[in-house]
Design an enzyme around this catalytic site. Sequence first.
Site, mmCIF file in Angstrom:
data_model
loop_
_atom_site.group_PDB
_atom_site.id
_atom_site.type_symbol
_atom_site.label_atom_id
_atom_site.label_comp_id
_atom_site.label_asym_id
_atom_site.label_seq_id
_atom_site.Cartn_x
_atom_site.Cartn_y
_atom_site.Cartn_z
ATOM 1 N N CYS A 2 69.146 25.913 -20.750
ATOM 2 C CA CYS A 2 70.437 26.532 -21.066
ATOM 3 C C CYS A 2 70.611 25.603 -22.236
ATOM 4 C CB CYS A 2 71.649 26.747 -20.100
ATOM 5 S SG CYS A 2 71.107 27.741 -18.858
ATOM 6 N N ARG A 27 65.778 26.248 -25.639
ATOM 7 C CA ARG A 27 66.275 25.717 -24.176
ATOM 8 C C ARG A 27 66.311 26.950 -23.112
ATOM 9 N NH1 ARG A 27 68.139 20.458 -24.416
ATOM 10 N NH2 ARG A 27 69.280 20.741 -22.347
ATOM 11 N N TRP A 75 68.982 29.961 -19.687
ATOM 12 C CA TRP A 75 67.832 30.125 -18.756
ATOM 13 C C TRP A 75 68.266 30.431 -17.469
ATOM 14 C CZ3 TRP A 75 64.980 27.647 -14.829
ATOM 15 C CH2 TRP A 75 63.718 27.906 -14.643
ATOM 16 N N ASN A 101 75.535 24.661 -17.863
ATOM 17 C CA ASN A 101 73.935 24.341 -17.689
ATOM 18 C C ASN A 101 73.673 23.310 -16.370
ATOM 19 O OD1 ASN A 101 71.341 23.303 -18.316
ATOM 20 N ND2 ASN A 101 71.452 21.774 -19.507
ATOM 21 N N GLY A 102 72.782 23.838 -15.582
ATOM 22 C CA GLY A 102 72.594 23.203 -14.150
ATOM 23 C C GLY A 102 72.811 24.045 -12.954
ATOM 24 N N GLU A 484 45.052 20.113 -20.632
ATOM 25 C CA GLU A 484 45.904 20.434 -21.730
ATOM 26 C C GLU A 484 45.657 21.564 -22.663
ATOM 27 O OE1 GLU A 484 49.047 19.807 -22.498
ATOM 28 O OE2 GLU A 484 49.383 20.008 -24.650
ATOM 29 N N LYS A 488 48.151 25.149 -22.629
ATOM 30 C CA LYS A 488 48.694 25.721 -23.918
ATOM 31 C C LYS A 488 48.344 27.181 -23.909
ATOM 32 C CE LYS A 488 50.937 23.147 -25.094
ATOM 33 N NZ LYS A 488 51.198 21.872 -24.607
ATOM 34 N N GLU A 491 50.659 29.038 -21.325
ATOM 35 C CA GLU A 491 51.888 29.311 -21.501
ATOM 36 C C GLU A 491 52.011 30.252 -22.707
ATOM 37 O OE1 GLU A 491 52.998 24.662 -23.172
ATOM 38 O OE2 GLU A 491 54.308 25.601 -22.045
ATOM 39 N N HIS A 507 30.822 21.666 -7.866
ATOM 40 C CA HIS A 507 31.104 21.738 -6.471
ATOM 41 C C HIS A 507 32.078 22.947 -6.097
ATOM 42 C CE1 HIS A 507 29.884 17.714 -6.322
ATOM 43 N NE2 HIS A 507 30.238 17.419 -7.253
ATOM 44 N N LYS A 610 62.486 24.660 -22.789
ATOM 45 C CA LYS A 610 62.066 23.497 -23.208
ATOM 46 C C LYS A 610 62.394 22.318 -22.360
ATOM 47 C CE LYS A 610 60.193 21.018 -26.587
ATOM 48 N NZ LYS A 610 58.823 21.049 -26.593
#
Length: 615
Positions: A2, A27, A75, A101-102, A484, A488, A491, A507, A610
Amino acid sequence: MCGIVGYVGQRSALDVVVGGLRRLEYRGYDSGGVALVTADGLATAKKAGKLVNLDAELEARPLPHATTGIGHTRWATHGAPNDVNAHPHVDDTGRVAVVHNGIIENFAELRAELEADGHELVSETDTEVVSHLVADRLAAGEPLPQAVHTVCRRLEGAFTLVICDAQTPGVVVGARRNSPLVVGRGDGENFLGSDVAAFIEFTRDAIELGQDQVVVITADDIVVTDFDGAPSPTRDYHVDWDLSAAEKGGYDWFMLKEIAEQPQAVADTLLGRHSSDGLLQLDEMRLSDDELRNVDKIIAIACGTSYYAAMVAKYAIEHWTRIPVEVELASEFRYRDPILDRSTLVVTISQSGETMDTLMAIRYARQQRARVLSICNTNGSTIPRESDAVLYTHAGPEVAVASTKGFLAQVVACYLLGLYLAQVKGVKYGDEIRRIVDDLEATPAAIQRVLDDAEEVRKIASALAGSRSILFLGRHVGYPVALEGALKLKELAYLHAEGFAAGELKHGPIAVIEEGVPVFVVVPPKGRDQLQEKIISNIQEIRARGARTIVLVDENEVDAVSAFADHIIRLPRVPTLFQPLVATVPLQIFACEFAAQLGHDVDQPRNLAKSVTVE
Ligand code: M6R
């Protein structure tokens, strides 16, 4: 998660707030909304979806002029991302508007109490209770700042709140506990934002707020207190980047711009780290050499991409210092009863400096008496403030949700930390360290060469269009690079992608190899350890089972792999430990290109935000 903006001044509050939200949209982008304090009371607009929907709403139904306002980009946590759940939330008398936010953990109990008192709450959010509670305190005769103090003392959980009251024009009140909020100091105007990007267009003078503080801004004043209303200390700082850094600058995506900025991000993170006689100096760190000499174990903690930086750190720091390094996901760390004491150095890595899982790990580690050093890219954020020591990366603001330059700068900071520890512990000679630092200082030019050769990677992205699953293999420091590369792609392209340690394939995971599955393989440079030979055998094993291989290899060693590679990505020669700095870049470009071809929003992938400020 947010983004929050607050403004009091002489300008159009709507323009300032919506402009700020646009720069905070990374965000969260489930909904957007604004509330203005006008001569006729509160005026609000809010809309589900990205900010373009709010823009359309504001065009269809313009709001009156105002110079005091707040805004939010969401968000979603509590309640679906629809118009009703969008912030701001206004109480049932229409007087108080709140953005948040939270997560307010005791909201259900507060809501039940409000409803029992006859309040009508319309959304499914945890936030709405705050507007009703504040309105009640105002009705009881408390001024707005005091009403916010009273309400904050009743809230549990994590919250940044920004609040305005129709009957208190020219005032915006903010409060923070466990979620970010910074103040922008202007001339005849003041600002609040989840981060400085919200107001960077107008001022670079910021104030870092502490835990459990309330800030009251008017056009000419900023007053900070604790939740009881007592004066409370803050830290002023000057932001070392400007508006251009927070804009796309001609690139289609922030991510492309940030990928292109990596040589600079690495160079800036290395800048000024040694004296003229070659000795490394990490002045800002706040830990004495004696304290560092006593370190006998390191635990590196982070999330997501930053966790992969921590994995790279393990190889480098153990190699140079012989100090054992454990690497741990922040969200798992405190639940496993880790063994820590005063000689343990906990190194946390976070681009945003606000990741809640990492913050909670820091608090736990400090309770256990360990020292915490944070590697962080964001001045004024919570994680460095709550750590014993900090090593800042200088990547500049990272706006795209997918981390790129943040990662490379983190890896560089980890190398610097390892080399510094080797220096203070005396386990490496000064000239050895100097040679390694020289190699490190040559990497920005090598990264630039990878960027200059990006066309080959774009062609590979086109050639692999339609793939349903893509795998990544690496060994040694190439293993976190593989992880990584897969993250990438997941996402950005919403595609099944997995990274494996190449030796582990046989394995079990080798069973997923079938005709035509693309597999990226990061080949280590030739060295004394036979890593390269081993991974070439792994390439042959998957090729024999039909894999389509995309091989990233030192440009001087292409012959060793060309017989087994469907595509080759040439990497400039760098020492093995530094290979992540060049090998990650083509994988970032690939993921960006592949996702863009699928028509996805590269900067704002679905379901993500983010800064992840919830656990
Ligand atoms: O801000 P942080 O470095 O603490 O963030 C950690 C992760 O949330 C972050 O790296 C995430 O995995 C990125 N979206 C990856 O691109």
